[in-house]
Design an enzyme around this catalytic site. Structure first.
Site, PDB file in Angstrom:
ATOM      1  CD  GLU A 133      -3.327  -0.769   0.766  1.00 21.19           C
ATOM      2  OE1 GLU A 133      -3.174  -0.158  -0.109  1.00 21.19           O
ATOM      3  OE2 GLU A 133      -4.149  -1.873   0.351  1.00 21.19           O
TER       4      GLU A 133
ATOM      5  CB  CYS B 117      -1.933   7.007   1.099  1.00 21.28           C
ATOM      6  SG  CYS B 117      -3.909   6.577   1.287  1.00 21.28           S
TER       7      CYS B 117
HETATM    8  P1  NAD Z   1       8.189   5.464   4.828  1.00 21.52           P
HETATM    9  O1  NAD Z   1       7.956   4.916   3.658  1.00 21.52           O
HETATM   10  O2  NAD Z   1       9.256   6.391   5.184  1.00 21.52           O
HETATM   11  O3  NAD Z   1       8.053   4.821   6.116  1.00 21.52           O
HETATM   12  C1  NAD Z   1       6.437   3.217   6.151  1.00 21.52           C
HETATM   13  C2  NAD Z   1       6.965   2.404   7.009  1.00 21.52           C
HETATM   14  O4  NAD Z   1       7.710   1.348   6.122  1.00 21.52           O
HETATM   15  C3  NAD Z   1       8.076   2.607   8.464  1.00 21.52           C
HETATM   16  O5  NAD Z   1       7.425   1.909   9.167  1.00 21.52           O
HETATM   17  C4  NAD Z   1       9.436   2.915   7.512  1.00 21.52           C
HETATM   18  O6  NAD Z   1      10.249   1.903   8.940  1.00 21.52           O
HETATM   19  C5  NAD Z   1       9.372   1.140   7.059  1.00 21.52           C
HETATM   20  N1  NAD Z   1      10.718   0.715   6.176  1.00 21.52           N
HETATM   21  C6  NAD Z   1      11.198   2.091   5.241  1.00 21.52           C
HETATM   22  N2  NAD Z   1      12.078   1.552   4.449  1.00 21.52           N
HETATM   23  C7  NAD Z   1      12.189   0.291   4.381  1.00 21.52           C
HETATM   24  C8  NAD Z   1      12.829  -1.132   3.819  1.00 21.52           C
HETATM   25  N3  NAD Z   1      13.961  -1.158   3.485  1.00 21.52           N
HETATM   26  N4  NAD Z   1      12.119  -2.263   4.231  1.00 21.52           N
HETATM   27  C9  NAD Z   1      11.316  -2.120   5.644  1.00 21.52           C
HETATM   28  N5  NAD Z   1      10.790  -1.765   6.066  1.00 21.52           N
HETATM   29  C10 NAD Z   1      10.741  -0.591   5.425  1.00 21.52           C
HETATM   30  O7  NAD Z   1       6.971   5.924   4.712  1.00 21.52           O
HETATM   31  P2  NAD Z   1       6.446   7.144   6.054  1.00 21.52           P
HETATM   32  O8  NAD Z   1       6.465   8.771   5.450  1.00 21.52           O
HETATM   33  O9  NAD Z   1       6.274   6.589   6.763  1.00 21.52           O
HETATM   34  O10 NAD Z   1       4.934   7.196   5.473  1.00 21.52           O
HETATM   35  C11 NAD Z   1       4.115   8.440   4.091  1.00 21.52           C
HETATM   36  C12 NAD Z   1       3.862   7.579   2.919  1.00 21.52           C
HETATM   37  O11 NAD Z   1       3.362   6.385   3.384  1.00 21.52           O
HETATM   38  C13 NAD Z   1       3.708   8.037   1.726  1.00 21.52           C
HETATM   39  O12 NAD Z   1       4.002   7.680   0.458  1.00 21.52           O
HETATM   40  C14 NAD Z   1       1.944   7.774   1.590  1.00 21.52           C
HETATM   41  O13 NAD Z   1       1.279   8.017   0.167  1.00 21.52           O
HETATM   42  C15 NAD Z   1       2.569   6.584   2.125  1.00 21.52           C
HETATM   43  N6  NAD Z   1       0.870   6.131   2.423  1.00 21.52           N
HETATM   44  C16 NAD Z   1       0.154   4.662   1.633  1.00 21.52           C
HETATM   45  C17 NAD Z   1      -0.796   4.050   2.109  1.00 21.52           C
HETATM   46  C18 NAD Z   1      -1.624   3.445   1.239  1.00 21.52           C
HETATM   47  O14 NAD Z   1      -2.545   2.785   1.717  1.00 21.52           O
HETATM   48  N7  NAD Z   1      -1.847   3.089  -0.294  1.00 21.52           N
HETATM   49  C19 NAD Z   1      -1.751   4.774   3.000  1.00 21.52           C
HETATM   50  C20 NAD Z   1      -0.926   5.552   4.069  1.00 21.52           C
HETATM   51  C21 NAD Z   1       0.453   5.562   4.054  1.00 21.52           C
END
Ligand code: NAD
Length: 506
Positions: free
Chosen positions: A262, A296
């Site tokens: 997601e 998102c």
């Molecule tokens: P992010 O990608 O920085 O982090 C999200 C999560 O992934 C965190 O828990 C982080 O620690 C983890 N993570 C990061 N790199 C990783 C890796 N290599 N391996 C495993 N885990 C890893 O995102 P954010 O800044 O917390 O949130 C914002 C983003 O999330 C935006 O792009 C938003 O659109 C997206 N988002 C999408 C949805 C959806 O349902 N499509 C919902 C909410 C947020």
């Protein structure tokens, strides 16, 4: 202790971030500081998990799975029903904690908890509806059907902007499906995760259960990376940026595991000439400015018919001027802060880039002169070919683009790499139907006369293209959390082979 809500939710000044009923007293990972983005001050500290703690949590979840998978699904549903009730009791406090830690305005903080309650209710009903099909066999005396079994302990990685609801979409459904859930929340929002885990602990303890839900707060490295690569977790459900999704997808597919992704959106509204503009104005404002542009599904591109673009933009700018920005806990405030200093820097850089690429900022574009991470919501006149318009800048920047024909609008609309949410405002049924047709919106969510954000849990939630293709919450999303088994029973005394194949000896 900075706020009484923290104490009421069982949070201390220093908390363990790793546990499942039994908490690991001194996990060996980095210490994480939880900051209130509305004033930049610390709320509390969390000891993050190291690899050894992570492994201990997975082992407990594996052990818990042996019992949980054999618990009848409706009995699992009963426990999820009790979790929903515990969340009802904690709604006000947990909603306030979301406000304190993620900076969402009060009604959105409460709305997140309501979403958790709603998905628990949905999952309870689902626990009696994990249906498999039966199919007629071509072989005499044979019966064929399919059934669904739990997958195992699964990993749920969440983003900061829905610090509790996204976990619940996954966890409530996975739990009735018979999976145990290991949660790695964002390090921006560890306290809400610990508070939720404590609520789960109480509900599960009443049934003598440990390890059905567990928490592993930690940085992407080591915890997130370990989860993605861990063959003990047959499914990784990961919510976050496209950049994160690309890494997780590779690591999970490397071990031939399953991932449910997601990821980021770049959502658009097409505003047709015939649209009800009063309705559209309210919808655009909520979708673009709500959650300070950090959903998102936030509206990022407004594609307006050229005949109404000037007037509508002027109305929009006036509406932006009336949005009350401030402490998200205060009544009447519609826009709180961004999550952290980095987010403010990213937004201000994006505003410079807009101008450098030939766009024009007609409202906002600046940081507010106060403590915390506040910015002005921003409207920019732009073109679809500006590279910045194709990026998801996770901040309240709305690009206004114009079009002449619906075909042109659709090309603009679908001309980005992400495919999460979309909408058209029109009073013409032919335009609405075109938008919903196979040559219309290419997104996972397509709306008519409502904005891009604010989905209900009953529908399958998720997006196409670089948004990752995953579906969570309602409809038949539960199938992602189970394994399908096709079964054939020979109830006759003979052994006929399919396709008329003969294999008889003598
Ligand atoms: P992010 O990608 O920085 O982090 C999200 C999560 O992934 C965190 O828990 C982080 O620690 C983890 N993570 C990061 N790199 C990783 C890796 N290599 N391996 C495993 N885990 C890893 O995102 P954010 O800044 O917390 O949130 C914002 C983003 O999330 C935006 O792009 C938003 O659109 C997206 N988002 C999408 C949805 C959806 O349902 N499509 C919902 C909410 C947020």
């Amino acid at each position: 202790m900075s706020h009484p809500v923290l104490a009421r939710l069982g949070l201390n000044e220093v908390n363990s971030g790793a546990g499942c009923g039994e908490w690991i007293a001194r996990p060996g990972g980095h210490e994480i500081l939880s900051i209130n983005p509305a004033d930049g001050k610390p709320l509390a500290r969390v000891r993050g998990a190291g690899l050894a703690d992570y492994n201990q949590i997975v082992e407990r979840a594996q052990a818990a799975f042996l019992k949980w998978r054999m618990t009848p699904a409706p009995a699992r549903g009963e426990i999820v029903r009790q979790l929903g009730n515990a969340l009802r009791d904690a709604k006000d406090d947990l909603g306030m904690l979301v406000t304190l830690e993620a900076g969402k305005i009060s009604s959105e903080g409460l709305g997140e908890v309501q979403e958790m309650i709603d998905i628990c209710d949905f999952a309870v009903g689902l626990s009696r509806q994990l249906y498999g099909l039966t199919m007629p066999s071509e072989r005499p005396g044979h019966r064929m059907f399919e059934q669904w079994h739990p997958l195992g302990p699964i990993g749920v990685i969440t983003a900061f902007n829905f610090p509790v609801a996204v976990w619940a979409w996954n966890a409530a459904i996975a739990a009735v499906c018979g999976d145990c859930v290991i949660w790695k929340p964002s390090t921006e929002t560890p306290l809400t995760a610990i508070a939720v885990q404590r609520i789960c602990d109480r509900v599960l303890a009443a049934h003598g259960l440990v390890g059905v839900f567990s928490l592993c707060v930690g940085e992407a490295d080591p915890v997130g990376i370990a989860m993605a690569a861990d063959p003990r977790l047959p499914l990784i459900s990961a919510t976050g940026s496209c950049a994160m999704g690309r890494k997780v997808a590779v690591a999970v597919s490397e071990r031939l595991g399953r991932s449910l992704l997601e990821l980021g959106g770049n959502n658009a509204v097409i505003l047709a000439e015939s649209a009800n503009l009063d309705l559209a104005l309210r919808a655009v404002l909520f979708a673009a400015v709500g959650t300070a542009g950090q959903r998102c599904t936030t509206l990022r591109r407004l594609i307006v018919h050229e005949s109404i673009a000037e007037d509508f933009t002027a109305r929009l700018v006036r509406a932006y001027g009336s949005v009350k920005i401030g402490d998200p806990a205060e009544p009447g405030v519609l826009m709180g802060p961004l999550i952290n200093e980095r987010a403010v820097t990213t937004m201000l850089r994006a505003c410079e880039t807009i101008v450098a690429q030939g766009g024009k900022i007609v409202y906002g574009g600046k940081r507010l002169d106060r403590a915390g991470f506040f910015v002005e919501p921003t409207v920019a006149l732009a073109r679809g070919d500006m590279p910045i318009v194709r990026d998801e800048t996770f901040a309240p920047i709305l690009y206004v683009l114009t079009y002449k024909t619906l075909d042109e609008a659709l090309v603009l609309h679908n001309g980005v790499e992400q495919g999460l949410s979309s909408a058209i405002f029109t009073e013409r049924v032919t335009e609405a139907e075109t938008f919903l047709s196979a040559r219309g919106s290419d997104c996972g969510i397509a709306n008519v006369n409502i904005g891009t954000s604010g989905a209900e849990i009953g529908g399958a939630f998720g997006g196409e293209k670089q948004t990752g293709g995953g579906r969570e919450a309602g409809s038949d999303s539960w199938k992602s959390y189970m394994r399908r088994q096709t079964c054939t029973i020979n109830g006759g005394g003979d052994l006929p082979l399919a396709q008329g194949v003969k294999f008889d000896v003598g």
